[in-house]
Design a protein around this motif. Structure first.
Motif, PDB file in Angstrom:
ATOM      1  N   GLN A 156      42.418  30.596  34.741  1.00 28.68           N
ATOM      2  CA  GLN A 156      41.557  30.635  33.321  1.00 28.68           C
ATOM      3  C   GLN A 156      40.470  31.485  33.406  1.00 28.68           C
ATOM      4  N   LEU A 157      40.588  32.395  33.882  1.00 27.11           N
ATOM      5  CA  LEU A 157      39.383  33.478  34.746  1.00 27.11           C
ATOM      6  C   LEU A 157      39.167  34.661  33.986  1.00 27.11           C
ATOM      7  N   ALA A 158      40.512  35.266  33.196  1.00 25.79           N
ATOM      8  CA  ALA A 158      40.242  35.775  32.173  1.00 25.79           C
ATOM      9  C   ALA A 158      40.247  34.693  30.961  1.00 25.79           C
ATOM     10  N   ALA A 159      40.130  33.513  30.532  1.00 26.73           N
ATOM     11  CA  ALA A 159      39.689  33.402  29.036  1.00 26.73           C
ATOM     12  C   ALA A 159      38.599  32.982  29.330  1.00 26.73           C
ATOM     13  N   TYR A 160      37.699  32.830  30.690  1.00 26.19           N
ATOM     14  CA  TYR A 160      36.041  33.025  30.403  1.00 26.19           C
ATOM     15  C   TYR A 160      36.064  34.231  30.802  1.00 26.19           C
ATOM     16  N   ARG A 161      36.320  35.163  30.962  1.00 25.91           N
ATOM     17  CA  ARG A 161      35.682  36.320  30.498  1.00 25.91           C
ATOM     18  C   ARG A 161      35.769  36.817  29.169  1.00 25.91           C
ATOM     19  N   GLU A 162      37.214  36.814  28.419  1.00 24.18           N
ATOM     20  CA  GLU A 162      37.442  36.064  26.955  1.00 24.18           C
ATOM     21  C   GLU A 162      35.943  35.849  26.364  1.00 24.18           C
ATOM     22  N   TRP A 163      36.128  34.171  26.427  1.00 26.88           N
ATOM     23  CA  TRP A 163      34.671  33.354  25.739  1.00 26.88           C
ATOM     24  C   TRP A 163      33.204  34.191  26.125  1.00 26.88           C
ATOM     25  N   VAL A 164      32.790  34.924  26.920  1.00 29.07           N
ATOM     26  CA  VAL A 164      31.791  35.255  27.056  1.00 29.07           C
ATOM     27  C   VAL A 164      31.479  37.184  26.511  1.00 29.07           C
TER      28      VAL A 164
ATOM     29  N   ASP B  57      29.501  30.010  34.932  1.00 25.71           N
ATOM     30  CA  ASP B  57      30.262  29.230  34.973  1.00 25.71           C
ATOM     31  C   ASP B  57      30.631  28.800  36.634  1.00 25.71           C
ATOM     32  N   HIS B  58      31.512  27.095  36.353  1.00 27.56           N
ATOM     33  CA  HIS B  58      31.504  27.486  38.264  1.00 27.56           C
ATOM     34  C   HIS B  58      33.079  28.122  38.467  1.00 27.56           C
ATOM     35  N   ALA B  59      32.693  28.454  39.927  1.00 24.52           N
ATOM     36  CA  ALA B  59      33.580  29.621  39.816  1.00 24.52           C
ATOM     37  C   ALA B  59      34.896  28.825  40.556  1.00 24.52           C
ATOM     38  N   PRO B  60      36.538  29.519  40.057  1.00 24.27           N
ATOM     39  CA  PRO B  60      37.146  28.955  40.199  1.00 24.27           C
ATOM     40  C   PRO B  60      37.622  29.468  41.692  1.00 24.27           C
TER      41      PRO B  60
ATOM     42  N   ALA C 148      29.319  30.252  42.822  1.00 28.17           N
ATOM     43  CA  ALA C 148      30.347  29.899  43.605  1.00 28.17           C
ATOM     44  C   ALA C 148      29.116  29.209  44.766  1.00 28.17           C
ATOM     45  N   ASP C 149      30.492  28.460  45.188  1.00 29.71           N
ATOM     46  CA  ASP C 149      30.213  27.609  45.864  1.00 29.71           C
ATOM     47  C   ASP C 149      30.174  27.899  47.330  1.00 29.71           C
ATOM     48  N   TYR C 150      29.453  28.006  48.433  1.00 30.00           N
ATOM     49  CA  TYR C 150      29.412  28.218  49.509  1.00 30.00           C
ATOM     50  C   TYR C 150      30.538  27.030  50.003  1.00 30.00           C
ATOM     51  N   TYR C 151      30.923  26.659  51.158  1.00 29.54           N
ATOM     52  CA  TYR C 151      31.706  25.622  51.802  1.00 29.54           C
ATOM     53  C   TYR C 151      32.563  26.740  53.110  1.00 29.54           C
ATOM     54  N   ALA C 152      32.513  25.443  54.022  1.00 28.61           N
ATOM     55  CA  ALA C 152      32.756  26.112  55.304  1.00 28.61           C
ATOM     56  C   ALA C 152      34.592  26.157  54.640  1.00 28.61           C
ATOM     57  N   GLY C 153      35.305  27.377  55.100  1.00 26.09           N
ATOM     58  CA  GLY C 153      36.423  27.914  54.372  1.00 26.09           C
ATOM     59  C   GLY C 153      36.698  29.121  53.172  1.00 26.09           C
ATOM     60  N   CYS C 154      35.359  28.754  52.765  1.00 26.23           N
ATOM     61  CA  CYS C 154      35.627  30.165  51.675  1.00 26.23           C
ATOM     62  C   CYS C 154      35.304  31.017  52.239  1.00 26.23           C
ATOM     63  N   GLU C 155      34.880  31.727  53.329  1.00 27.56           N
ATOM     64  CA  GLU C 155      34.584  32.780  53.873  1.00 27.56           C
ATOM     65  C   GLU C 155      36.264  33.967  54.004  1.00 27.56           C
ATOM     66  N   ALA C 156      37.722  32.916  53.695  1.00 26.63           N
ATOM     67  CA  ALA C 156      38.597  33.611  53.811  1.00 26.63           C
ATOM     68  C   ALA C 156      38.563  33.759  52.729  1.00 26.63           C
ATOM     69  N   TRP C 157      38.040  33.946  50.957  1.00 25.48           N
ATOM     70  CA  TRP C 157      38.207  34.834  50.331  1.00 25.48           C
ATOM     71  C   TRP C 157      37.417  34.802  49.460  1.00 25.48           C
ATOM     72  N   LEU C 158      36.141  33.704  49.515  1.00 24.89           N
ATOM     73  CA  LEU C 158      35.211  34.512  48.600  1.00 24.89           C
ATOM     74  C   LEU C 158      34.432  35.411  48.670  1.00 24.89           C
ATOM     75  N   PRO C 159      34.629  35.609  49.601  1.00 17.16           N
ATOM     76  CA  PRO C 159      33.676  37.939  49.318  1.00 17.16           C
ATOM     77  C   PRO C 159      34.074  38.881  49.211  1.00 17.16           C
ATOM     78  N   ALA C 160      35.470  38.928  49.239  1.00 16.50           N
ATOM     79  CA  ALA C 160      36.788  39.617  49.033  1.00 16.50           C
ATOM     80  C   ALA C 160      36.478  39.928  47.562  1.00 16.50           C
ATOM     81  N   TRP C 161      36.987  38.360  47.154  1.00 21.54           N
ATOM     82  CA  TRP C 161      36.999  37.770  45.866  1.00 21.54           C
ATOM     83  C   TRP C 161      36.307  38.827  44.784  1.00 21.54           C
ATOM     84  N   LEU C 162      34.964  37.570  45.360  1.00 23.41           N
ATOM     85  CA  LEU C 162      33.611  38.252  44.383  1.00 23.41           C
ATOM     86  C   LEU C 162      33.217  40.063  43.913  1.00 23.41           C
ATOM     87  N   GLU C 163      33.595  40.240  45.244  1.00 20.87           N
ATOM     88  CA  GLU C 163      33.522  41.569  45.535  1.00 20.87           C
ATOM     89  C   GLU C 163      34.362  43.058  44.507  1.00 20.87           C
ATOM     90  N   ALA C 164      35.601  42.096  43.777  1.00 19.63           N
ATOM     91  CA  ALA C 164      36.715  42.976  43.387  1.00 19.63           C
ATOM     92  C   ALA C 164      36.725  41.923  41.238  1.00 19.63           C
TER      93      ALA C 164
END
Ligand code: ZN
Ligand code: FE
Ligand code: FE
Ligand code: ZN
Length: 285
Positions: free
Chosen positions: A59-67, A41-44, A85-101
Protein backbone atom coordinates in the motif's frame (compact mmCIF):
# COMPACT_ATOMS: atom_id res chain seq x y z
CA UNK A 1 3.19 34.91 7.57
CA UNK A 2 0.95 33.83 10.34
CA UNK A 3 2.37 32.91 13.68
CA UNK A 4 1.41 29.31 13.09
CA UNK A 5 3.59 26.21 13.11
CA UNK A 6 3.61 23.05 10.95
CA UNK A 7 2.00 19.80 12.07
CA UNK A 8 4.48 17.04 11.36
CA UNK A 9 2.69 13.99 12.79
CA UNK A 10 -0.48 12.98 10.89
CA UNK A 11 -1.95 9.55 10.04
CA UNK A 12 -4.21 8.10 7.30
CA UNK A 13 -6.77 5.27 7.13
CA UNK A 14 -4.09 2.92 5.77
CA UNK A 15 -3.04 2.25 9.39
CA UNK A 16 -6.56 0.87 10.08
CA UNK A 17 -7.17 3.11 13.12
CA UNK A 18 -7.42 6.59 11.58
CA UNK A 19 -9.96 8.26 9.32
CA UNK A 20 -9.74 10.97 6.66
CA UNK A 21 -7.65 11.30 3.52
CA UNK A 22 -4.50 13.45 3.49
CA UNK A 23 -6.48 16.01 1.48
CA UNK A 24 -8.93 16.32 4.38
CA UNK A 25 -6.11 16.84 6.89
CA UNK A 26 -4.67 19.47 4.53
CA UNK A 27 -8.04 21.22 4.40
CA UNK A 28 -8.08 21.53 8.19
CA UNK A 29 -4.49 22.78 8.13
CA UNK A 30 -5.43 25.51 5.64
CA UNK A 31 -8.47 26.51 7.67
CA UNK A 32 -6.32 26.86 10.78
CA UNK A 33 -3.55 28.72 9.00
CA UNK A 34 -0.79 26.12 9.36
CA UNK A 35 2.19 26.94 7.12
CA UNK A 36 2.82 23.29 6.18
CA UNK A 37 2.06 19.71 7.21
CA UNK A 38 3.81 16.39 6.94
CA UNK A 39 1.81 13.15 6.69
CA UNK A 40 3.53 10.45 8.76
CA UNK A 41 1.50 7.26 8.76
CA UNK A 42 2.68 4.06 10.40
CA UNK A 43 5.34 2.45 8.19
CA UNK A 44 4.75 -0.94 6.59
CA UNK A 45 6.84 -3.83 7.89
CA UNK A 46 7.85 -6.69 5.60
CA UNK A 47 8.21 -9.11 8.52
CA UNK A 48 4.60 -8.82 9.66
CA UNK A 49 5.37 -6.76 12.76
CA UNK A 50 2.15 -5.23 14.21
CA UNK A 51 0.37 -5.71 10.88
CA UNK A 52 -3.00 -4.69 12.34
CA UNK A 53 -1.87 -1.11 12.97
CA UNK A 54 -0.05 -0.14 9.77
CA UNK A 55 -0.28 -0.12 6.00
CA UNK A 56 0.66 -3.29 4.14
CA UNK A 57 3.92 -3.10 2.15
CA UNK A 58 1.86 -3.15 -1.05
CA UNK A 59 0.00 0.00 0.00
CA UNK A 60 2.99 2.33 0.06
CA UNK A 61 2.39 3.46 -3.52
CA UNK A 62 -1.23 4.34 -2.70
CA UNK A 63 0.01 6.27 0.35
CA UNK A 64 2.37 8.33 -1.75
CA UNK A 65 -0.39 8.99 -4.28
CA UNK A 66 -2.75 10.22 -1.54
CA UNK A 67 -0.12 12.59 -0.21
CA UNK A 68 0.77 13.84 -3.70
CA UNK A 69 -2.90 14.40 -4.50
CA UNK A 70 -3.35 16.33 -1.25
CA UNK A 71 -0.31 18.47 -2.07
CA UNK A 72 -1.60 19.19 -5.58
CA UNK A 73 -4.96 20.35 -4.23
CA UNK A 74 -3.69 22.28 -1.21
CA UNK A 75 -3.50 25.72 -2.83
CA UNK A 76 0.18 26.24 -2.06
CA UNK A 77 0.21 24.66 1.39
CA UNK A 78 3.24 22.34 1.42
CA UNK A 79 2.07 18.79 2.16
CA UNK A 80 5.14 16.69 2.82
CA UNK A 81 5.46 12.93 2.81
CA UNK A 82 6.96 11.34 5.89
CA UNK A 83 6.57 8.15 7.88
CA UNK A 84 6.34 7.02 11.51
CA UNK A 85 8.57 3.97 11.75
CA UNK A 86 8.74 1.73 14.80
CA UNK A 87 11.93 0.68 16.46
CA UNK A 88 11.67 -2.96 17.58
CA UNK A 89 14.07 -5.87 17.96
CA UNK A 90 14.61 -7.18 14.45
CA UNK A 91 13.92 -3.96 12.53
CA UNK A 92 17.67 -3.55 12.08
CA UNK A 93 17.50 -6.24 9.39
CA UNK A 94 15.55 -4.08 6.96
CA UNK A 95 14.53 -0.65 8.26
CA UNK A 96 17.69 1.48 7.80
CA UNK A 97 18.21 0.36 4.20
CA UNK A 98 14.52 0.69 3.40
CA UNK A 99 14.30 4.23 4.79
CA UNK A 100 17.43 5.19 2.89
CA UNK A 101 15.73 4.21 -0.36
CA UNK A 102 12.41 6.00 0.24
CA UNK A 103 13.19 9.71 -0.10
CA UNK A 104 10.76 10.71 2.66
CA UNK A 105 10.70 14.29 3.93
CA UNK A 106 10.74 13.18 7.57
CA UNK A 107 11.10 9.94 9.53
CA UNK A 108 9.65 9.79 13.04
CA UNK A 109 11.05 6.96 15.14
CA UNK A 110 8.70 5.55 17.78
CA UNK A 111 8.64 2.76 20.35
CA UNK A 112 5.16 1.27 20.77
CA UNK A 113 6.20 -2.25 21.80
CA UNK A 114 8.24 -3.89 24.53
CA UNK A 115 8.89 -7.32 23.06
CA UNK A 116 5.43 -8.64 22.17
CA UNK A 117 3.53 -6.12 24.32
CA UNK A 118 2.03 -3.16 22.49
CA UNK A 119 2.00 -1.13 25.71
CA UNK A 120 0.11 1.91 24.36
CA UNK A 121 -2.69 -0.13 22.77
CA UNK A 122 -5.86 0.14 24.89
CA UNK A 123 -6.57 -3.52 24.11
CA UNK A 124 -3.42 -4.42 26.05
CA UNK A 125 -4.14 -2.23 29.06
CA UNK A 126 -4.61 -5.22 31.44
CA UNK A 127 -0.93 -6.10 30.99
CA UNK A 128 -0.06 -2.92 32.90
CA UNK A 129 -1.61 -4.56 36.01
CA UNK A 130 0.98 -7.35 35.93
CA UNK A 131 4.16 -5.42 35.22
CA UNK A 132 6.53 -3.39 37.35
CA UNK A 133 5.99 0.20 36.24
CA UNK A 134 9.53 1.40 36.98
CA UNK A 135 11.02 -1.57 35.16
CA UNK A 136 8.68 -0.91 32.23
CA UNK A 137 9.91 2.67 31.91
CA UNK A 138 13.49 1.46 32.19
CA UNK A 139 12.93 -1.01 29.36
CA UNK A 140 11.18 1.67 27.32
CA UNK A 141 14.03 4.18 27.55
CA UNK A 142 16.46 1.37 26.75
CA UNK A 143 14.60 0.86 23.49
CA UNK A 144 14.69 4.60 22.81
CA UNK A 145 18.46 4.57 23.24
CA UNK A 146 18.76 1.74 20.73
CA UNK A 147 16.44 3.61 18.38
CA UNK A 148 18.81 6.57 18.50
CA UNK A 149 21.85 4.37 17.97
CA UNK A 150 20.32 2.87 14.83
CA UNK A 151 20.83 6.29 13.25
CA UNK A 152 18.02 6.20 10.70
CA UNK A 153 15.39 8.50 12.27
CA UNK A 154 14.98 12.28 12.30
CA UNK A 155 12.64 12.77 15.26
CA UNK A 156 11.73 10.75 18.34
CA UNK A 157 7.94 10.38 18.56
CA UNK A 158 6.04 10.92 21.83
CA UNK A 159 9.07 10.69 24.12
CA UNK A 160 7.27 9.57 27.29
CA UNK A 161 4.51 7.47 25.72
CA UNK A 162 4.30 4.94 28.62
CA UNK A 163 2.44 7.60 30.63
CA UNK A 164 -0.49 7.41 28.17
CA UNK A 165 -2.87 5.68 30.58
CA UNK A 166 -1.49 7.41 33.67
CA UNK A 167 1.38 5.07 34.64
CA UNK A 168 3.80 7.74 35.75
CA UNK A 169 7.11 7.74 37.52
CA UNK A 170 8.10 10.28 40.11
CA UNK A 171 9.86 13.09 38.25
CA UNK A 172 13.33 12.42 39.66
CA UNK A 173 13.21 8.75 38.65
CA UNK A 174 11.87 9.66 35.21
CA UNK A 175 14.78 12.04 34.65
CA UNK A 176 17.29 9.44 35.81
CA UNK A 177 15.91 6.78 33.44
CA UNK A 178 15.55 9.19 30.51
CA UNK A 179 19.01 10.78 30.73
CA UNK A 180 21.00 8.05 28.94
CA UNK A 181 18.42 7.87 26.14
CA UNK A 182 18.49 11.65 25.72
CA UNK A 183 22.29 11.56 25.56
CA UNK A 184 22.06 9.08 22.70
CA UNK A 185 19.39 11.12 20.88
CA UNK A 186 21.71 14.13 21.08
CA UNK A 187 24.65 12.07 19.83
CA UNK A 188 22.52 10.84 16.93
CA UNK A 189 21.61 14.42 15.97
CA UNK A 190 17.91 13.69 16.34
CA UNK A 191 15.09 16.09 17.22
CA UNK A 192 12.15 15.42 19.54
CA UNK A 193 8.53 16.36 19.02
CA UNK A 194 6.04 17.99 21.31
CA UNK A 195 3.13 15.66 20.62
CA UNK A 196 -0.29 17.02 21.58
CA UNK A 197 -1.97 13.64 21.10
CA UNK A 198 -1.56 12.96 24.81
CA UNK A 199 -4.03 15.76 25.54
CA UNK A 200 -6.71 13.52 24.04
CA UNK A 201 -5.62 10.42 25.99
CA UNK A 202 -6.27 9.38 29.62
CA UNK A 203 -3.06 11.09 30.81
CA UNK A 204 -4.44 14.40 29.51
CA UNK A 205 -1.10 16.05 28.83
CA UNK A 206 1.39 16.46 26.02
CA UNK A 207 4.40 14.23 25.37
CA UNK A 208 6.94 14.90 26.77
CA UNK A 209 6.44 16.43 30.18
CA UNK A 210 8.29 19.68 30.75
CA UNK A 211 11.18 18.34 32.84
CA UNK A 212 12.12 15.89 30.06
CA UNK A 213 11.84 18.62 27.46
CA UNK A 214 14.19 20.79 29.51
CA UNK A 215 16.67 17.91 29.51
CA UNK A 216 16.41 17.71 25.73
CA UNK A 217 17.00 21.45 25.40
CA UNK A 218 20.01 21.27 27.71
CA UNK A 219 21.50 18.72 25.29
CA UNK A 220 20.88 20.90 22.24
CA UNK A 221 18.19 18.58 20.88
CA UNK A 222 15.86 20.53 18.55
CA UNK A 223 12.08 20.40 18.85
CA UNK A 224 9.17 20.16 16.39
CA UNK A 225 5.40 19.79 16.76
CA UNK A 226 2.89 17.03 15.99
CA UNK A 227 -0.77 16.49 16.78
CA UNK A 228 -0.58 12.75 16.04
CA UNK A 229 -3.89 13.34 14.26
CA UNK A 230 -5.90 10.21 13.52
CA UNK A 231 -8.85 12.33 12.32
CA UNK A 232 -8.81 15.55 10.23
CA UNK A 233 -10.30 17.70 13.02
CA UNK A 234 -7.24 16.96 15.17
CA UNK A 235 -4.72 18.82 12.99
CA UNK A 236 -2.94 21.49 15.00
CA UNK A 237 -4.98 20.78 18.12
CA UNK A 238 -3.36 22.08 21.29
CA UNK A 239 -0.52 23.79 19.42
CA UNK A 240 -0.91 27.00 21.44
CA UNK A 241 -0.17 24.97 24.56
CA UNK A 242 2.66 23.13 22.78
CA UNK A 243 4.38 26.38 21.80
CA UNK A 244 3.93 27.71 25.34
CA UNK A 245 5.54 24.51 26.65
CA UNK A 246 8.52 24.87 24.30
CA UNK A 247 9.06 28.48 25.34
CA UNK A 248 8.72 27.58 29.00
CA UNK A 249 11.32 24.83 28.58
CA UNK A 250 13.73 27.43 27.23
CA UNK A 251 13.47 26.89 23.48
CA UNK A 252 13.49 29.91 21.17
CA UNK A 253 13.36 28.02 17.86
CA UNK A 254 11.79 24.90 16.37
CA UNK A 255 12.66 22.89 13.25
CA UNK A 256 10.92 22.17 9.95
CA UNK A 257 11.79 19.28 7.64
CA UNK A 258 12.05 18.76 3.91
CA UNK A 259 13.92 15.94 2.21
CA UNK A 260 15.09 14.86 5.69
CA UNK A 261 16.99 18.10 6.13
CA UNK A 262 15.92 20.51 8.81
CA UNK A 263 16.02 24.24 9.30
CA UNK A 264 15.37 26.30 12.40
CA UNK A 265 12.56 28.84 12.66
CA UNK A 266 11.81 31.20 15.58
CA UNK A 267 8.95 30.10 17.82
CA UNK A 268 5.80 32.19 17.41
CA UNK A 269 3.75 33.85 20.11
CA UNK A 270 1.39 31.23 21.65
CA UNK A 271 -1.41 33.79 21.55
CA UNK A 272 -1.07 34.05 17.78
CA UNK A 273 -1.21 30.25 17.53
CA UNK A 274 -4.32 30.14 19.73
CA UNK A 275 -5.97 32.73 17.50
CA UNK A 276 -5.08 30.77 14.35
CA UNK A 277 -6.49 27.46 15.54
CA UNK A 278 -9.63 29.09 16.86
CA UNK A 279 -8.73 29.39 20.54
CA UNK A 280 -11.07 27.42 22.78
CA UNK A 281 -12.96 25.90 19.86
CA UNK A 282 -9.88 23.97 18.80
CA UNK A 283 -9.01 22.76 22.28
CA UNK A 284 -9.30 19.05 22.80
CA UNK A 285 -12.38 17.93 24.66
ZN1 ZN B 1 -1.63 5.42 15.06
FE1 FE C 1 3.19 6.53 17.68
FE1 FE D 1 1.46 8.64 15.26
ZN1 ZN E 1 2.10 8.16 17.19
Amino acid sequence: MTGMIPDTHIHTPLCKHARGLPAEYAATARARGLPEICITDHAPAPDGYDAGCRMAPGQLAAYREWVAAAAAAAGGLPVRCGIEADYYAGCEAWLPAWLEAQAFDLVIGSVHFLDAWGFDNPANLPVWERVDVVRTWERYFGRVARLADLGCFDVLGHMDLPKKFGHRLDPARARELAAPALDRLAAAGMAVEINTGGLRKPVGEMYPEESLLVMARERGIPVCFGSDAHAPTEVGLGFDRAVALALHAGYTEYVRFEGRRRRSVPLPDPAAVAAAIGGGAARPA
